[in-house]
Design a protein around this motif. Structure first.
Motif, short mmCIF file in Angstrom:
data_model
loop_
_atom_site.label_atom_id
_atom_site.label_comp_id
_atom_site.label_asym_id
_atom_site.label_seq_id
_atom_site.Cartn_x
_atom_site.Cartn_y
_atom_site.Cartn_z
N LEU A 60 0.81 -1.22 0.00
CA LEU A 60 0.00 0.00 0.00
C LEU A 60 0.84 1.27 0.00
O LEU A 60 0.58 2.20 -0.76
N HIS A 61 1.88 1.30 0.83
CA HIS A 61 2.63 2.54 1.02
C HIS A 61 3.93 2.64 0.24
O HIS A 61 4.44 3.73 0.03
N ARG A 62 4.47 1.48 -0.17
CA ARG A 62 5.76 1.51 -0.88
C ARG A 62 5.71 0.83 -2.24
O ARG A 62 6.71 0.79 -2.95
N GLY A 63 4.55 0.26 -2.60
CA GLY A 63 4.41 -0.39 -3.89
C GLY A 63 5.18 -1.70 -4.00
O GLY A 63 5.44 -2.17 -5.11
N LYS A 64 5.54 -2.30 -2.87
CA LYS A 64 6.29 -3.56 -2.87
C LYS A 64 5.42 -4.63 -2.22
O LYS A 64 5.19 -4.59 -1.02
#
Length: 147
Positions: free
Chosen positions: A60-64
């Motif tokens: 959600l927050h880092r795209g990983k």
């Protein structure tokens, strides 16, 4: 009148154990986290979570779309969230006690929340030295020293 202490108020720190398996994996986990957090000047919250929660937050927050050992957030309040499976796997790969690796990651997260970073080699070396000094103060071996 005494000057204000540079040490954080222990009441400014919270611990949430969202994944109960932490208690089975690390004896005295609360004590270990609190000692490491206090030694590093941590203010905010440490959440001991499972890999699934950390994977969702990382996506959600880092795209990983994978879990990582620890995520830190400054807003809305300082918070460090650690993933049980990743911490356990890293400790095994490094031949370290899970409790020692957990203490290291709590210190690492606290330093990030205080504005430290390791993006550049000089910054990384300074942060490693800070971590090893703090850990030594609570009886945890230097994670950067190879046996």
């Amino acid at each position: 009148m005494e000057p204000p202490s540079s040490r954080p108020d222990p009441d400014d720190f919270d611990l949430i154990i969202a994944e109960p398996a932490w208690r089975r994996l690390v004896p005295r986990v609360e004590t270990i986290v609190r000692r490491a957090a206090h030694a590093a000047g941590m203010q905010g919250t440490v959440v001991l979570a499972g890999d699934r929660m950390v994977r969702r937050l990382n996506a959600l927050h880092r795209g990983k779309n994978k879990p990582t050992n620890v995520l830190t957030y400054e807003e809305p309040a300082p918070e460090a969230i650690l993933a049980l499976g990743v911490v356990r796997s890293e400790a095994a790969a490094q031949r370290r006690r899970v409790a020692h690796h957990l203490a290291h990651l709590v210190v690492h997260a606290a330093l990030h929340l205080r504005g430290e970073d390791h993006a550049h080699p000089g910054d990384a070396r300074r942060m490693e030295m800070m971590e090893s000094r703090i850990l030594r103060g609570i009886g945890v071996p230097n994670p950067w020293k190879r046996a």
